[in-house]
Scaffold this motif. Structure first.
Motif, PDB file in Angstrom:
ATOM      1  N   CYS A   1       0.747  -1.380   0.090  1.00  0.00           N
ATOM      2  CA  CYS A   1      -0.092   0.123  -0.001  1.00  0.00           C
ATOM      3  C   CYS A   1       0.822   1.272  -0.121  1.00  0.00           C
ATOM      4  O   CYS A   1       0.496   2.207  -0.572  1.00  0.00           O
ATOM      5  CB  CYS A   1      -0.726   0.034   1.329  1.00  0.00           C
ATOM      6  SG  CYS A   1      -2.226  -1.133   1.174  1.00  0.00           S
ATOM      7  N   ALA A   2       1.967   1.131   0.559  1.00  0.00           N
ATOM      8  CA  ALA A   2       2.820   2.470   0.837  1.00  0.00           C
ATOM      9  C   ALA A   2       3.307   2.687  -0.644  1.00  0.00           C
ATOM     10  O   ALA A   2       3.494   3.547  -1.121  1.00  0.00           O
ATOM     11  CB  ALA A   2       3.774   2.070   1.863  1.00  0.00           C
ATOM     12  N   TYR A   3       3.962   1.407  -1.430  1.00  0.00           N
ATOM     13  CA  TYR A   3       4.675   1.639  -2.771  1.00  0.00           C
ATOM     14  C   TYR A   3       3.405   2.120  -3.724  1.00  0.00           C
ATOM     15  O   TYR A   3       3.674   3.085  -4.481  1.00  0.00           O
ATOM     16  CB  TYR A   3       5.059   0.654  -3.141  1.00  0.00           C
ATOM     17  CG  TYR A   3       5.529   0.705  -4.478  1.00  0.00           C
ATOM     18  CD1 TYR A   3       6.800   1.288  -4.682  1.00  0.00           C
ATOM     19  CD2 TYR A   3       5.173  -0.075  -5.690  1.00  0.00           C
ATOM     20  CE1 TYR A   3       7.573   1.349  -5.844  1.00  0.00           C
ATOM     21  CE2 TYR A   3       5.805  -0.082  -6.902  1.00  0.00           C
ATOM     22  CZ  TYR A   3       6.888   0.846  -7.184  1.00  0.00           C
ATOM     23  OH  TYR A   3       7.464   0.975  -8.289  1.00  0.00           O
ATOM     24  N   LYS A   4       2.098   1.603  -3.635  1.00  0.00           N
ATOM     25  CA  LYS A   4       1.119   1.921  -4.601  1.00  0.00           C
ATOM     26  C   LYS A   4       0.768   3.604  -4.508  1.00  0.00           C
ATOM     27  O   LYS A   4       0.583   4.157  -5.439  1.00  0.00           O
ATOM     28  CB  LYS A   4      -0.057   1.018  -4.434  1.00  0.00           C
ATOM     29  CG  LYS A   4       0.076  -0.481  -4.873  1.00  0.00           C
ATOM     30  CD  LYS A   4      -1.422  -1.007  -4.660  1.00  0.00           C
ATOM     31  CE  LYS A   4      -1.165  -2.391  -4.862  1.00  0.00           C
ATOM     32  NZ  LYS A   4      -2.453  -3.408  -4.464  1.00  0.00           N
ATOM     33  N   ASN A   5       0.830   3.828  -3.255  1.00  0.00           N
ATOM     34  CA  ASN A   5      -0.061   5.336  -2.995  1.00  0.00           C
ATOM     35  C   ASN A   5       1.398   6.205  -3.073  1.00  0.00           C
ATOM     36  O   ASN A   5       1.096   7.446  -2.947  1.00  0.00           O
ATOM     37  CB  ASN A   5      -0.529   5.406  -1.731  1.00  0.00           C
ATOM     38  CG  ASN A   5      -1.948   4.582  -1.710  1.00  0.00           C
ATOM     39  OD1 ASN A   5      -2.579   4.586  -2.814  1.00  0.00           O
ATOM     40  ND2 ASN A   5      -2.217   3.919  -0.545  1.00  0.00           N
ATOM     41  N   GLY A   6       2.649   5.845  -2.776  1.00  0.00           N
ATOM     42  CA  GLY A   6       3.828   6.754  -2.850  1.00  0.00           C
ATOM     43  C   GLY A   6       3.851   7.497  -1.504  1.00  0.00           C
ATOM     44  O   GLY A   6       4.430   8.427  -1.597  1.00  0.00           O
ATOM     45  N   ILE A   7       3.415   6.780  -0.359  1.00  0.00           N
ATOM     46  CA  ILE A   7       3.565   7.519   0.839  1.00  0.00           C
ATOM     47  C   ILE A   7       4.665   6.616   1.816  1.00  0.00           C
ATOM     48  O   ILE A   7       4.957   5.405   1.504  1.00  0.00           O
ATOM     49  CB  ILE A   7       2.425   7.346   1.407  1.00  0.00           C
ATOM     50  CG1 ILE A   7       1.643   5.890   1.684  1.00  0.00           C
ATOM     51  CG2 ILE A   7       1.254   8.140   0.917  1.00  0.00           C
ATOM     52  CD1 ILE A   7       0.545   5.768   2.623  1.00  0.00           C
ATOM     53  N   CYS A   8       5.030   7.416   2.967  1.00  0.00           N
ATOM     54  CA  CYS A   8       5.889   6.584   3.735  1.00  0.00           C
ATOM     55  C   CYS A   8       5.086   5.674   4.331  1.00  0.00           C
ATOM     56  O   CYS A   8       3.961   5.955   4.829  1.00  0.00           O
ATOM     57  CB  CYS A   8       6.251   7.578   4.702  1.00  0.00           C
ATOM     58  SG  CYS A   8       7.564   7.182   6.260  1.00  0.00           S
ATOM     59  N   ALA A   9       5.804   4.401   4.906  1.00  0.00           N
ATOM     60  CA  ALA A   9       4.917   3.348   5.579  1.00  0.00           C
ATOM     61  C   ALA A   9       4.917   3.592   7.002  1.00  0.00           C
ATOM     62  O   ALA A   9       3.933   3.238   7.559  1.00  0.00           O
ATOM     63  CB  ALA A   9       5.635   2.103   5.283  1.00  0.00           C
ATOM     64  N   ILE A  10       5.597   4.525   7.393  1.00  0.00           N
ATOM     65  CA  ILE A  10       5.533   4.762   9.058  1.00  0.00           C
ATOM     66  C   ILE A  10       4.615   5.851   9.320  1.00  0.00           C
ATOM     67  O   ILE A  10       3.733   5.878  10.069  1.00  0.00           O
ATOM     68  CB  ILE A  10       6.827   5.129   9.526  1.00  0.00           C
ATOM     69  CG1 ILE A  10       7.813   3.763   9.699  1.00  0.00           C
ATOM     70  CG2 ILE A  10       6.722   5.413  10.977  1.00  0.00           C
ATOM     71  CD1 ILE A  10       9.015   3.906  10.067  1.00  0.00           C
ATOM     72  N   CYS A  11       5.032   7.112   8.487  1.00  0.00           N
ATOM     73  CA  CYS A  11       4.285   8.406   9.049  1.00  0.00           C
ATOM     74  C   CYS A  11       3.270   8.835   7.858  1.00  0.00           C
ATOM     75  O   CYS A  11       2.273   9.585   8.377  1.00  0.00           O
ATOM     76  CB  CYS A  11       5.114   9.454   9.194  1.00  0.00           C
ATOM     77  SG  CYS A  11       6.038   9.855   7.819  1.00  0.00           S
ATOM     78  N   GLY A  12       3.199   8.119   6.816  1.00  0.00           N
ATOM     79  CA  GLY A  12       2.331   8.587   5.924  1.00  0.00           C
ATOM     80  C   GLY A  12       2.289   9.753   4.840  1.00  0.00           C
ATOM     81  O   GLY A  12       1.493  10.103   4.212  1.00  0.00           O
ATOM     82  N   ARG A  13       3.312  10.263   5.135  1.00  0.00           N
ATOM     83  CA  ARG A  13       3.839  11.456   4.127  1.00  0.00           C
ATOM     84  C   ARG A  13       4.030  11.017   2.874  1.00  0.00           C
ATOM     85  O   ARG A  13       4.760   9.939   2.448  1.00  0.00           O
ATOM     86  CB  ARG A  13       5.177  11.911   4.882  1.00  0.00           C
ATOM     87  CG  ARG A  13       5.457  13.476   4.206  1.00  0.00           C
ATOM     88  CD  ARG A  13       6.584  14.128   4.569  1.00  0.00           C
ATOM     89  NE  ARG A  13       6.373  14.634   6.216  1.00  0.00           N
ATOM     90  CZ  ARG A  13       7.327  14.310   7.162  1.00  0.00           C
ATOM     91  NH1 ARG A  13       8.433  13.682   6.901  1.00  0.00           N
ATOM     92  NH2 ARG A  13       6.990  14.663   8.283  1.00  0.00           N
ATOM     93  N   LYS A  14       3.714  12.027   1.795  1.00  0.00           N
ATOM     94  CA  LYS A  14       4.003  11.628   0.419  1.00  0.00           C
ATOM     95  C   LYS A  14       5.492  11.540   0.110  1.00  0.00           C
ATOM     96  O   LYS A  14       6.048  12.786   0.574  1.00  0.00           O
ATOM     97  CB  LYS A  14       3.360  12.834  -0.249  1.00  0.00           C
ATOM     98  CG  LYS A  14       3.003  12.461  -1.902  1.00  0.00           C
ATOM     99  CD  LYS A  14       2.025  11.414  -2.112  1.00  0.00           C
ATOM    100  CE  LYS A  14       1.678  11.134  -3.554  1.00  0.00           C
ATOM    101  NZ  LYS A  14       1.064  10.296  -3.638  1.00  0.00           N
ATOM    102  N   VAL A  15       5.880  10.719  -0.425  1.00  0.00           N
ATOM    103  CA  VAL A  15       7.358  10.527  -0.780  1.00  0.00           C
ATOM    104  C   VAL A  15       7.615  10.342  -2.485  1.00  0.00           C
ATOM    105  O   VAL A  15       8.625  10.917  -2.637  1.00  0.00           O
ATOM    106  CB  VAL A  15       7.790   9.018  -0.386  1.00  0.00           C
ATOM    107  CG1 VAL A  15       9.582   9.130  -0.504  1.00  0.00           C
ATOM    108  CG2 VAL A  15       7.574   9.287   1.330  1.00  0.00           C
ATOM    109  N   LEU A  16       6.605   9.879  -3.009  1.00  0.00           N
ATOM    110  CA  LEU A  16       6.883   9.519  -4.502  1.00  0.00           C
ATOM    111  C   LEU A  16       5.500   9.875  -5.301  1.00  0.00           C
ATOM    112  O   LEU A  16       4.375   9.416  -4.795  1.00  0.00           O
ATOM    113  CB  LEU A  16       7.157   8.099  -4.610  1.00  0.00           C
ATOM    114  CG  LEU A  16       7.548   7.855  -5.960  1.00  0.00           C
ATOM    115  CD1 LEU A  16       8.898   7.906  -6.324  1.00  0.00           C
ATOM    116  CD2 LEU A  16       7.665   6.332  -5.948  1.00  0.00           C
ATOM    117  N   ASP A  17       5.540  10.589  -6.332  1.00  0.00           N
ATOM    118  CA  ASP A  17       4.809  10.817  -7.277  1.00  0.00           C
ATOM    119  C   ASP A  17       4.354   9.558  -8.202  1.00  0.00           C
ATOM    120  O   ASP A  17       5.288   9.188  -9.096  1.00  0.00           O
ATOM    121  CB  ASP A  17       5.154  11.953  -8.100  1.00  0.00           C
ATOM    122  CG  ASP A  17       3.748  12.607  -9.037  1.00  0.00           C
ATOM    123  OD1 ASP A  17       2.558  12.241  -8.659  1.00  0.00           O
ATOM    124  OD2 ASP A  17       4.051  12.953 -10.194  1.00  0.00           O
TER     125      ASP A  17
END
Length: 98
Positions: free
Chosen positions: A73-89
């Protein structure tokens, strides 16, 4: 997928014990003795329970101790797995829903 701030929270080493120095499975390191019955040995340590957290999106068990989202889910949405911050477009990625 973890952001740079949450990368500090991750464990540093992949291996827990070195072979001789300070390992729990040797006599010199203060570990268990040879031919010791493990059932009679008092267990004062807390047992580690992996996979106790659940992903906020898909409700699967999470393999990281402090993570809120699973790896997929973190890779699909491009978010950090711990805090949920957007990391990747991920807007131009062609990802499947499986």
């Amino acid at each position: 997928m973890v952001c740079s701030k949450c990368e500090k929270k991750l464990p540093k080493l992949a291996t827990v014990d070195t072979w001789k120095q300070g390992s729990r499975n040797t006599i010199e390191g203060g570990g268990r003795k040879l031919s010791e019955n493990k059932l009679l040995r008092p267990t004062s340590r807390n047992t580690f329970m992996p996979y106790q957290n659940k992903c906020k999106i898909c409700k699967q068990r999470v393999n990281l101790e402090k993570a809120n989202y699973c790896h997929s889910c973190a890779y699909k949405n491009g978010i950090c797995a711990i805090c949920g911050r957007k990391v990747l477009d991920t807007s131009l990625y062609q990802q499947s829903s499986v």
